[in-house]
Every structure is written in C-alpha cells, then in structure tokens.
Design a protein around this motif. Structure first.
Motif, PDB file in Angstrom:
ATOM      1  N   LEU A  32      58.179  45.087  23.113  1.00 37.69           N
ATOM      2  CA  LEU A  32      57.819  45.376  24.506  1.00 37.69           C
ATOM      3  C   LEU A  32      58.646  44.504  25.444  1.00 37.69           C
ATOM      4  CD1 LEU A  32      55.840  46.940  26.394  1.00 37.69           C
ATOM      5  CD2 LEU A  32      54.362  44.931  26.277  1.00 37.69           C
ATOM      6  N   GLU A  33      59.342  45.137  26.373  1.00 29.50           N
ATOM      7  CA  GLU A  33      60.181  44.377  27.305  1.00 29.50           C
ATOM      8  C   GLU A  33      59.545  44.233  28.679  1.00 29.50           C
ATOM      9  OE1 GLU A  33      64.243  45.893  27.175  1.00 29.50           O
ATOM     10  OE2 GLU A  33      64.553  44.369  25.630  1.00 29.50           O
ATOM     11  N   GLU A  34      58.723  45.219  29.057  1.00 28.51           N
ATOM     12  CA  GLU A  34      58.143  45.198  30.405  1.00 28.51           C
ATOM     13  C   GLU A  34      56.917  46.093  30.418  1.00 28.51           C
ATOM     14  OE1 GLU A  34      60.682  47.038  33.280  1.00 28.51           O
ATOM     15  OE2 GLU A  34      59.713  46.066  34.964  1.00 28.51           O
ATOM     16  N   ALA A  38      51.595  44.288  34.548  1.00 29.01           N
ATOM     17  CA  ALA A  38      52.159  43.216  33.738  1.00 29.01           C
ATOM     18  C   ALA A  38      51.031  42.420  33.077  1.00 29.01           C
ATOM     19  CB  ALA A  38      53.003  42.301  34.619  1.00 29.01           C
ATOM     20  N   GLU A  39      51.372  41.675  32.034  1.00 33.04           N
ATOM     21  CA  GLU A  39      50.409  40.796  31.368  1.00 33.04           C
ATOM     22  C   GLU A  39      49.768  39.859  32.397  1.00 33.04           C
ATOM     23  OE1 GLU A  39      49.295  40.506  28.211  1.00 33.04           O
ATOM     24  OE2 GLU A  39      48.156  38.691  28.681  1.00 33.04           O
ATOM     25  N   GLY A  40      48.433  39.883  32.481  1.00 29.59           N
ATOM     26  CA  GLY A  40      47.715  38.995  33.393  1.00 29.59           C
ATOM     27  C   GLY A  40      47.644  39.470  34.832  1.00 29.59           C
ATOM     28  N   ALA A  41      48.225  40.636  35.119  1.00 25.96           N
ATOM     29  CA  ALA A  41      48.254  41.133  36.501  1.00 25.96           C
ATOM     30  C   ALA A  41      46.955  41.839  36.861  1.00 25.96           C
ATOM     31  CB  ALA A  41      49.442  42.074  36.682  1.00 25.96           C
ATOM     32  N   SER A  42      46.823  42.171  38.132  1.00 26.84           N
ATOM     33  CA  SER A  42      45.645  42.866  38.626  1.00 26.84           C
ATOM     34  C   SER A  42      46.073  44.156  39.315  1.00 26.84           C
ATOM     35  CB  SER A  42      44.890  41.971  39.614  1.00 26.84           C
ATOM     36  OG  SER A  42      43.731  42.631  40.070  1.00 26.84           O
ATOM     37  N   ALA A  43      45.267  45.202  39.128  1.00 28.84           N
ATOM     38  CA  ALA A  43      45.552  46.495  39.757  1.00 28.84           C
ATOM     39  C   ALA A  43      44.322  46.936  40.538  1.00 28.84           C
ATOM     40  CB  ALA A  43      45.895  47.528  38.684  1.00 28.84           C
ATOM     41  N   PRO A  44      44.509  47.693  41.630  1.00 31.10           N
ATOM     42  CA  PRO A  44      43.344  48.189  42.361  1.00 31.10           C
ATOM     43  C   PRO A  44      42.584  49.240  41.552  1.00 31.10           C
ATOM     44  CG  PRO A  44      45.385  49.003  43.355  1.00 31.10           C
ATOM     45  CD  PRO A  44      45.777  48.065  42.251  1.00 31.10           C
ATOM     46  N   ALA A  45      41.261  49.299  41.746  1.00 35.32           N
ATOM     47  CA  ALA A  45      40.436  50.269  41.021  1.00 35.32           C
ATOM     48  C   ALA A  45      40.832  51.683  41.413  1.00 35.32           C
ATOM     49  CB  ALA A  45      38.963  50.017  41.322  1.00 35.32           C
ATOM     50  N   ASN A  98      37.887  43.573  33.317  1.00 36.90           N
ATOM     51  CA  ASN A  98      39.022  43.117  32.515  1.00 36.90           C
ATOM     52  C   ASN A  98      39.327  44.125  31.419  1.00 36.90           C
ATOM     53  OD1 ASN A  98      39.346  40.656  33.924  1.00 36.90           O
ATOM     54  ND2 ASN A  98      37.639  39.780  32.760  1.00 36.90           N
ATOM     55  N   TYR A  99      40.620  44.383  31.221  1.00 38.50           N
ATOM     56  CA  TYR A  99      41.049  45.405  30.268  1.00 38.50           C
ATOM     57  C   TYR A  99      42.125  44.870  29.327  1.00 38.50           C
ATOM     58  CZ  TYR A  99      38.632  48.803  33.170  1.00 38.50           C
ATOM     59  OH  TYR A  99      37.664  49.492  33.847  1.00 38.50           O
ATOM     60  N   THR A 100      42.174  45.474  28.145  1.00 43.17           N
ATOM     61  CA  THR A 100      43.244  45.187  27.184  1.00 43.17           C
ATOM     62  C   THR A 100      43.807  46.504  26.673  1.00 43.17           C
ATOM     63  OG1 THR A 100      42.160  43.162  26.434  1.00 43.17           O
ATOM     64  CG2 THR A 100      43.849  44.070  24.986  1.00 43.17           C
ATOM     65  N   ILE A 101      45.123  46.624  26.732  1.00 47.18           N
ATOM     66  CA  ILE A 101      45.785  47.776  26.104  1.00 47.18           C
ATOM     67  C   ILE A 101      46.345  47.290  24.783  1.00 47.18           C
ATOM     68  CG2 ILE A 101      47.634  49.494  26.228  1.00 47.18           C
ATOM     69  CD1 ILE A 101      47.705  48.946  29.254  1.00 47.18           C
ATOM     70  N   ARG A 102      45.912  47.889  23.690  1.00 52.40           N
ATOM     71  CA  ARG A 102      46.541  47.612  22.395  1.00 52.40           C
ATOM     72  C   ARG A 102      47.520  48.739  22.102  1.00 52.40           C
ATOM     73  NH1 ARG A 102      44.455  44.595  17.299  1.00 52.40           N
ATOM     74  NH2 ARG A 102      44.945  43.045  18.869  1.00 52.40           N
ATOM     75  N   TRP A 103      48.784  48.363  21.967  1.00 46.48           N
ATOM     76  CA  TRP A 103      49.797  49.397  21.669  1.00 46.48           C
ATOM     77  C   TRP A 103      50.230  49.288  20.215  1.00 46.48           C
ATOM     78  CZ3 TRP A 103      54.345  47.081  20.267  1.00 46.48           C
ATOM     79  CH2 TRP A 103      54.618  45.818  20.806  1.00 46.48           C
ATOM     80  N   ARG A 114      53.002  46.260  16.992  1.00 44.01           N
ATOM     81  CA  ARG A 114      51.863  46.361  17.895  1.00 44.01           C
ATOM     82  C   ARG A 114      51.704  45.089  18.695  1.00 44.01           C
ATOM     83  NH1 ARG A 114      46.521  46.041  14.041  1.00 44.01           N
ATOM     84  NH2 ARG A 114      46.346  43.782  14.017  1.00 44.01           N
ATOM     85  N   GLY A 115      50.953  45.237  19.782  1.00 49.46           N
ATOM     86  CA  GLY A 115      50.707  44.081  20.644  1.00 49.46           C
ATOM     87  C   GLY A 115      49.662  44.437  21.673  1.00 49.46           C
ATOM     88  N   ASP A 116      49.299  43.453  22.488  1.00 51.09           N
ATOM     89  CA  ASP A 116      48.274  43.625  23.510  1.00 51.09           C
ATOM     90  C   ASP A 116      48.825  43.294  24.891  1.00 51.09           C
ATOM     91  OD1 ASP A 116      46.375  44.196  21.558  1.00 51.09           O
ATOM     92  OD2 ASP A 116      45.746  42.106  21.392  1.00 51.09           O
ATOM     93  N   VAL A 117      48.332  44.013  25.890  1.00 48.94           N
ATOM     94  CA  VAL A 117      48.592  43.662  27.297  1.00 48.94           C
ATOM     95  C   VAL A 117      47.228  43.528  27.967  1.00 48.94           C
ATOM     96  CG1 VAL A 117      49.581  44.389  29.493  1.00 48.94           C
ATOM     97  CG2 VAL A 117      50.801  44.893  27.367  1.00 48.94           C
ATOM     98  N   HIS A 118      46.988  42.358  28.565  1.00 50.39           N
ATOM     99  CA  HIS A 118      45.722  42.112  29.264  1.00 50.39           C
ATOM    100  C   HIS A 118      45.950  42.222  30.762  1.00 50.39           C
ATOM    101  CE1 HIS A 118      45.779  39.759  25.486  1.00 50.39           C
ATOM    102  NE2 HIS A 118      44.548  40.188  25.354  1.00 50.39           N
ATOM    103  N   PHE A 119      45.039  42.885  31.449  1.00 52.85           N
ATOM    104  CA  PHE A 119      45.124  42.960  32.901  1.00 52.85           C
ATOM    105  C   PHE A 119      43.729  43.153  33.469  1.00 52.85           C
ATOM    106  CE2 PHE A 119      44.478  47.527  33.658  1.00 52.85           C
ATOM    107  CZ  PHE A 119      44.677  48.041  32.378  1.00 52.85           C
ATOM    108  N   SER A 120      43.619  42.995  34.760  1.00 54.56           N
ATOM    109  CA  SER A 120      42.307  43.176  35.381  1.00 54.56           C
ATOM    110  C   SER A 120      42.403  44.224  36.483  1.00 54.56           C
ATOM    111  CB  SER A 120      41.778  41.859  35.946  1.00 54.56           C
ATOM    112  OG  SER A 120      42.637  41.395  36.962  1.00 54.56           O
TER     113      SER A 120
END
Ligand SMILES: [Cu+2]
Length: 124
Positions: A32-34, A38-45, A98-103, A114-120
């Motif tokens: 995963l390059e990007e 992003a990891e640890g970022a926040s997005a609007p609902a 809080n959310y986690t995407i496991r790819w 595989r890996g995880d991306v955490h975001f809120s």
C-alpha cells in the motif's frame, strides 16, 4: 574437459537463473502506497469515498476490503472494477466513530498481502 570450458558454462547458468528471477522482481507483490482516508485521518460523516493505491497491479476480483465499524460489525465492501489497475476504490455510508479497513489483495505476481488502515468519521 578443461577448466577453461567449464567457466563459461557456469556464467551461462547464472545468466539463466537471473533471467528466471527477473519477472519475480518486476511484478512485486502489492504494498500500500497511499490511502484516502489516510491512516489516522478523519472524514466527515455520510458517503465516504475510500481509495487504496498500491505499487503494483491488483487482481480486483480476488481482493477483499473488510470494514470494521464502531459497533465491531464486519462489512465486506464492494470493490469497483473500473479505474486504474493499481487502485482499489469503494464508497460507503458511514456514521461517526472509529473504523478499520482490512485489505487483502492479490497482486499480479500471485502473492497475497494484507494490512489495516485506521480512520475516524466525525460529524457532517
Ligand atoms: Cu510477490
């Protein structure tokens, strides 16, 4: 047979070995390059667009994105088949938390990574 005739054969064998190994390094497994978010970022609902970009082409039909949300429920996200071959995209309606995407992705070299991306997700 003299040693003079053996040496070139050795070089030929090494050359053949390098030739066989070359395709492996040319099509490395996916890293995963990007990501957006992003990891640890926040997005609007609301409707959140998710993009994961890798260093190599991905077999989209045999890759999986699983989202874990604030209720600890697991949702398999549909991967859009259109778009760039090294990018996975999906959209999902999300409430704050809080959310986690496991790819789990299959690269064109046949290797799974595989890996995880955490975001809120915050308020709208
Ligand atoms: Cu690989």
């Amino acid at each position: 047979m003299t040693s003079r005739s053996i040496l070139p054969r050795r070089f030929a064998a090494v050359g053949l070995l390098l030739l066989l190994l070359a395709p492996v390094s040319a099509f490395a497994h996916a890293i995963l390059e990007e990501s957006v978010p992003a990891e640890g970022a926040s997005a609007p609902a609301g409707l959140v667009g998710i993009t994961l970009r890798y260093n190599s082409r991905i077999d989209k039909t045999r890759s999986r994105l699983v989202l874990t949300g604030p209720d600890h429920d697991h949702t398999t996200l549909p991967i859009m088949q259109a778009g760039l071959p090294d990018v996975l995209t999906t959209t999902v309606e999300l409430k704050p938390g809080n959310y986690t995407i496991r790819w789990n992705v299959l690269a064109t070299d046949g290797h799974l990574t595989r890996g995880d991306v955490h975001f809120s997700v915050g308020g709208p």
